[in-house]
Enzyme design. Structure first.
Site, PDB file in Angstrom:
ATOM      1  N   LYS A 143       1.454  62.389  38.185  1.00 45.80           N
ATOM      2  CA  LYS A 143       2.310  63.404  38.823  1.00 45.80           C
ATOM      3  C   LYS A 143       3.588  63.637  38.012  1.00 45.80           C
ATOM      4  O   LYS A 143       3.947  62.826  37.154  1.00 45.80           O
ATOM      5  CB  LYS A 143       2.660  62.925  40.232  1.00 45.80           C
ATOM      6  CG  LYS A 143       3.357  61.575  40.244  1.00 45.80           C
ATOM      7  CD  LYS A 143       3.422  60.961  41.632  1.00 45.80           C
ATOM      8  CE  LYS A 143       4.037  59.569  41.558  1.00 45.80           C
ATOM      9  NZ  LYS A 143       4.148  58.943  42.871  1.00 45.80           N
ATOM     10  N   TYR A 202      34.923  67.216  27.453  1.00 47.96           N
ATOM     11  CA  TYR A 202      35.571  67.864  28.604  1.00 47.96           C
ATOM     12  C   TYR A 202      36.440  66.862  29.348  1.00 47.96           C
ATOM     13  O   TYR A 202      36.025  65.720  29.585  1.00 47.96           O
ATOM     14  CB  TYR A 202      34.503  68.414  29.547  1.00 47.96           C
ATOM     15  CG  TYR A 202      33.807  69.643  29.009  1.00 47.96           C
ATOM     16  CD1 TYR A 202      34.488  70.849  28.877  1.00 47.96           C
ATOM     17  CD2 TYR A 202      32.467  69.586  28.647  1.00 47.96           C
ATOM     18  CE1 TYR A 202      33.844  71.979  28.393  1.00 47.96           C
ATOM     19  CE2 TYR A 202      31.811  70.714  28.164  1.00 47.96           C
ATOM     20  CZ  TYR A 202      32.499  71.908  28.038  1.00 47.96           C
ATOM     21  OH  TYR A 202      31.864  73.016  27.563  1.00 47.96           O
TER      22      TYR A 202
END
Ligand SMILES: *Cc1c(COP(=O)(O)O)cnc(C)c1O
Length: 372
Positions: free
Chosen positions: A40, A264
């Site tokens: 999956k 940042y």
């Protein structure tokens, strides 16, 4: 390196290691227990079809997915082995599951009725899920007297009662509360329902498989996932062989003075002159921002700390003391370089998460490069 110079960051997958992990699990279970690799979420992020192509050489019993669409992808790729869809079907998706010959897991009476309606004459293979404490799917273990009779009466052609299973919530925890209690609950439900002997019983994920080992006698299937892909599934359980490496190119090397800031928010400031390497990978690739100012990477076979915030496309490492690094060199964010190795568990800890989320969070921007 089998990448071209313009590949700025990538994932390497070792196919032979994936298969060796599969064989280790197969050797841990009693004869008669067949493995259903869980593929999956795009094969835990590595590429579902490539995982299937690699593991097909080990001839597993079938494949485990979470969604109908994942099952349909396997069928479209020509996979003919059983494919079990493990999440409860959203109402309305039963017809697609039947049309593609997917094996469905059932948690509700209504699903059986809808499957019958769209089945026509086609046989539909059904595995009943029993909720023994996971609490997200399955029929409640403690009310089998209520649901048992109506379920049994519905499990007649074209529906075929092929399997019955439960899922452990804490098999990764040594001496944890779960496994024995959940096993006892599951056995009690099986005793009450008394399924025909052909019904396949299964309980174990990777951790359950390693913990129970020979204790899985009497079960028909096991459903490993994370261990196959190199994720350790319990600190007291044996580690798998690493399967995945994540690498990125150095694209800038800078000598910076004391006081220089990076990223940042300028959350990191050099206290002395330093050398910084900019790596062309960021949270847009799944190298998560939570690892800012905490993770380490390997450059020239040595550990170097990530400094400042990870941004979408770039990450900066402090390579002071690592000589000779130039743009174009390859940094390793996960995996080994020379003698040094960064483990999946370490990366997960830096990101504040678990190996499953690290792997499934790697985005499509990173090419998956498979090697034997
Ligand atoms: C994902 C999943 C597994 C595999 O679990 P791992 O911890 O990755 O081994 C097994 N069974 C079910 C029902 C699952 O959803």
């Amino acid at each position: 390196m089998s990448t071209d110079r313009r590949t700025r960051a990538w994932i390497e997958v070792q196919s032979a290691s994936l298969r060796r992990n599969f064989r280790r699990l197969r050797e841990a279970v009693p004869e008669g227990v067949r493995l259903v690799p869980m593929v999956k979420a795009d094969g835990y992020g590595l590429g579902m079809l490539d995982v299937v192509r690699s593991l097909a050489r080990e001839a597993p019993w079938g494949w485990g997915v979470a969604t109908v669409d994942e099952g349909v992808s396997l069928r479209s790729a020509g996979i003919t082995e059983p494919v079990i869809v493990f999440s409860p079907l959203p109402p309305g998706s039963e017809a697609a599951a039947v049309a593609h010959d997917l094996t469905v897991t059932v948690s509700q009476v209504e699903t059986l009725d809808r499957l019958r309606e769209c089945a026509g004459e086609r046989p539909v293979r059904v595995h009943l899920e029993v909720d023994t404490g996971m609490g997200r799917a399955g029929f409640a273990y403690d009310s089998v007297r209520d649901w048992g009779p109506s379920i049994r009466s519905r499990l007649v052609p074209p529906l075929k009662w092929e399997g019955m299973f439960t899922h452990f919530h804490s098999a990764d925890e040594a001496g944890g509360p779960g496994v024995d209690e959940q096993m006892a609950r599951f056995r009690a439900v099986a005793g009450h329902l008394n399924p025909p002997s052909a019904v396949l019983l299964h309980v174990a994920n990777s951790a359950g498989l390693l913990r129970l080992g020979r204790g899985l006698r009497g079960f028909s299937l096991a459903r490993p996932g994370i261990f196959l892909y190199g994720g350790r599934c319990g600190s007291d359980l044996p580690p798998p062989e690493p399967v995945v490496a994540v690498r990125a190119r150095v694209v800038r090397v800078a000598e910076v003075p004391a006081g220089a800031t990076v990223g940042y928010g300028s959350t990191y400031r050099a206290e002395a002159p330093q050398r910084w390497a900019t790596l062309s990978i960021g949270y847009g690739d799944g190298y998560r921002r939570a690892a800012s100012n905490g993770a380490e990477v390997l450059v020239a076979g040595r550990r170097a700390p990530v400094v400042g915030r990870i941004s979408m496309d770039m990450t900066v490492a402090n390579i002071t003391g690592v000589p000779g690094v130039i743009p174009g060199d390859v940094a390793t964010l996960l995996g080994s370089d020379g003698e040094e190795e960064i483990l999946l568990e370490e990366v997960a800890a830096w990101m504040g998460t678990i190996p499953y989320e690290v792997l499934t969070g790697l985005t499509p921007r990173l090419p998956r490069i498979w090697t034997e």
